[in-house]
Enzyme design. Sequence first.
Site, mmCIF file in Angstrom:
data_model
loop_
_atom_site.group_PDB
_atom_site.id
_atom_site.type_symbol
_atom_site.label_atom_id
_atom_site.label_comp_id
_atom_site.label_asym_id
_atom_site.label_seq_id
_atom_site.Cartn_x
_atom_site.Cartn_y
_atom_site.Cartn_z
ATOM 1 N N ASP A 807 97.535 -55.381 40.276
ATOM 2 C CA ASP A 807 97.077 -54.384 39.293
ATOM 3 C C ASP A 807 96.969 -53.002 39.898
ATOM 4 O OD1 ASP A 807 96.561 -55.394 36.665
ATOM 5 O OD2 ASP A 807 95.004 -56.656 37.528
ATOM 6 N N LYS A 876 82.168 -47.042 33.346
ATOM 7 C CA LYS A 876 83.551 -47.495 33.555
ATOM 8 C C LYS A 876 84.484 -47.164 32.386
ATOM 9 C CE LYS A 876 86.556 -51.415 34.487
ATOM 10 N NZ LYS A 876 86.715 -52.850 34.758
ATOM 11 N N ASP A 1034 100.640 -51.641 33.629
ATOM 12 C CA ASP A 1034 100.431 -51.323 35.047
ATOM 13 C C ASP A 1034 99.963 -52.549 35.837
ATOM 14 O OD1 ASP A 1034 97.970 -51.511 33.889
ATOM 15 O OD2 ASP A 1034 97.098 -49.766 34.870
#
Length: 1115
Positions: A807, A876, A1034
């Site tokens: 990742d 986050k 991604d």
Amino acid sequence: MYIRQLKVEKKLSIAASQMTLEGQPKVKTKVKLKTKVKKKAKTKAKKSQKSPKATASASRNQSHAGPSSANTCHKPRVEEMKQDVKAQKPQRVHEDRSSQRKIMQQTIQSNLECLLYLQKPEEAEKLLLLYHSNPMKRKLLNVDAYNVVMRGWARKGCLHRVIHLLSMLESVSLRPNLDSYAVLLECMTQSQSSTKAIWRCVQHLKKDGFHVDELFQKCLFEGDEKEKVLKAIRIIQPDYQLPPPPKPEICKAALLKNFYSEKKMVSYPKLDFSVQELREHFQQQLEMELNSTITIESVESAKPLTPQAIKAREQLASFRAQWRGAILQALQKSKHNMSQVKTVSGHSVLYPYLCLLPDKEYVDIMMQTLNSLSPQGESLAVLARELGSKVYNKYLTQRKLHSGQFKKVQEIYENYIHLLAKDTQPSEYLPREYWEKLVAEAGYGPSLNLKDCSWPYVLLMRLGMYLLEILVHAVKVPRNTLNPRLPSKLIPVLYHIYSFRSSWQVGLIKPHPIFSQIVSDAAEAMLTFNSSAIPMLCPPVPWTSPHFGAFVLGDTKLMRYVDGAIQHQQLLDQCPQVNLHPVLDALNQLGNCAWKINQPVLDIIISIFNDKGNEKLDIPPPVSEAPKPPVSPSSSSALHKSQKHELLLCKKKAAEMHSLRMDALYKLSIANYVRDKVFWFPHNMDFRGRTYPCPPYFNHLGNDVTRAILLFAEGRPLGPKGLDWLKIHLINLTGLKKKNALQERLDYANEIMEEILDSADHPLTGRKWWMNTDEPWQVLACCMEIAKASRSPNPAAFVSHFPVHQDGSCNGLQHYAALGRDLIGAISVNLMPCSVPQDVYSAVAQQVEEFRKKDAEEGLRIAQVLEGFIGRKVVKQTVMTVVYGVTRYGGRLQMEKRLKEIEFPEEYIWEASHYLVKQVFNGIKEMFSATRDIQNWLTESAKLIAQSGRTVEWVTPLGLPIVQPYYRIRPTVLTCNMQNLSVKNSSNNNQKPDTVKQKNAFPPNFIHSLDSTHMMLTALHCFRQGLTFVSVHDCYWTHALTVDIMNKICRQQFVALHSQKILEDLSKFMLKHYCSPDKESRALWQKKLMEQLSNVPKTGEFNLNKVIDSTYFFS
């Protein structure tokens, strides 16, 4: 039951009891609903709505609406009301006329194509004459319209009719094009014309500036048309040979110079199938696509059959047989009435479209829609689009069969297999190159691309609405089906009702509870899907152009966009095809990855799914497990406010549970259908270049459950480090040890081997360690793989099919940090080598905490209340989405949600979320100074471009042209019998851009286009190294054996990408595209834009090559 049913019938019967198929449009936009509306809302609605008569009149005047997305609603356009009406009116009139003109041209063309397909050139010519003979309507005709009718007569050998049409064409100052001459020459062969006549035709062709060779290079042919044209040419030039195919062009993109120009190419990887096996797979796929749909067994079919289910199934089968007959009868009656209409208006326009398929196929399409309708109902617009699209797709398949295109694809595919089969010679061609070579060698026969026969979106909606009206009108059920005490009167199965979504009024089609109850009781064992919803059973047809690739027969868009939008397709068509080669080749690489099912994991998931599910493990329970609503007293007025609220919440929860359950049922049933098969996911992309599998339900972009049951069909030995990578991957999936080094994660995996083996051996009866992790199903699948590998005699030789993921570390910020060479930002997102992974979310949380301490010391109350509450989890989501354009308003809502989750004092939540979002933005600005500068530059540039009346366009470093599809669309009204549809027009090139959306979306869209470029570069270079590679944006997947090689390629390509002058190139492109080169003619806005675009943000000191050695860049 009796009282409940009466209440439901009373609510549902709004409009349905009065509906007639053949009557006049009688829809009113005002609908009396039994809902309490606040006075303020009522006043607002009155101001914004016209009277029913005025609305009906307006809708009749705007019956030819533009395509895109349809809503059964009318909403005040506040932005437009703010503008100066006098100044805007002429522009709007021009836009509307231009839009209407384009739609009318498309409609005329598709009507003529339709009549050509039905072999009715007389009818086609009548329609053409209707427009040709009227000086105003004549302006809607172009050369293509005359050519279609000429083709109809040419196929019958009627040369005099073709010549007459040519003279008509020239009489209105239009010039014949290449297609006109091809049709004329074909007809001359058919009618055995004299050599002199053919010679004269060719002389005219040359006089008009064309060359004979261009007939075969630029025209599209069906059937044996090409051979007939060639025969005509050889009558006057006996030695004439077809022009050689053009020499393949080599892509010169700076990033791929070596990739395409290397003399020594690697052989294309072989599949573990022989030629014969691949042919069998291809035949299975063909059969499925020819049928358009496929019926498979539901995973719920394993449940024991109850007497109630048997009775319900018998009832349903009986009703369906009756409904088929009723629908067929209604369709035939309506078609007969239409055929008597002499004018080309109203429903008679649809008549040819109802003759394209056998009546039975229209009935099948309507029955599929009925069978798949959920108890909550579906938007009228969605159902209309679905019905219209199904007819169009079937027509397209039939056209491909009749034109000979299908047969040619079949022949070429059977040769294409030799590139992939294990029992053939290796080849250095890429799939696209090999397919193009085979097409060039085929020479004769039909073209692989059909002449454009797409239907305008408004036509699809009209046809869909017509079929929906038949369905609603024809399908009935006895009222006493579930309760014999009721009268046996027939009542509609489907009701047309209205609902409010926010301030929008939306028309819905909802099934009667009787029907929903029978379907629920029947718990049918079979599910029907469109063939495009199932993974392919053979390797996909390679993409060779924006119009050709993916499924064998299905019409797949290379680029996904809003229905009816044409801007993206125009850009792709205008782009030199060689510039698209890297993108097409990357999509082909992703699509050529073969998959299989992880059967042990699938079986466990199905067993839990059929045993009431498990919300903690993301397996939705059935609706029978939904919370029960409060018992309602005899009078509804006796319900307290809290009980009413609880009742609404229960209904909402039941609807959500049904939706989630059906989604899981579809995914698991498709997975179960292909459990013993090898399959493929053809890919396409969105307008930014981000790639997606075409089958919508079951694919590797799905949730944890879906990913856990997918394996690579190709196995590779683990090698010396493969088992270690499996263990690290396992710990990554658990969500534990995120801040630890890879070696520490590996050590931890070795420490808990007992738990790993217990999970693998006893998933449902052991200690169930796997259940308490972030991605439990993928963790379980990985535990099973590790157990098998570690118990094998030689783990390094163990053949693994398991995908290992790597990742990106906050990938959007990685691209920003690289663009701005931002040293502090680069360290935060792991572009710099570090011994342990850097966590940008924790770093921002720490920065925010420092701001809070300072403010608390200065006596700020909210800063004092927040003590102990600021952590990674709180910030986050906002940090992650800042890079993708989240606003302060959106960020505040995110913060509010996070604070509620950590039980922050409720009375301070609003103030705290405001404070936190401000400090998070300040923290990011301080840490990523270059990022904010670039973001602001992109936003301001887009704002100035949009204010000038243009949309934002750019080209990715791989050569993919991109345009942002955000416009201020004025909906127009499509009149239908059931109700009027408000249709948004996205096909008009003169639409004004939506400035706010254009500017806010540009930074995230630009970054998305860069992350897709990086992924495609990695995919292409992984192929050169012989790796299996797929991605979820991604997140990159490969075998455990090849993780290290993929990691090296991934870093090299990131450095190569950002070594390009990306922002400078963007600035040059936009200056050239939007600003006049002539200083004299530059407007004030152009000068301002030039100044903005020329002021490219300065970059920092970060050394990009450091990425090569960064372990945690992707990990």
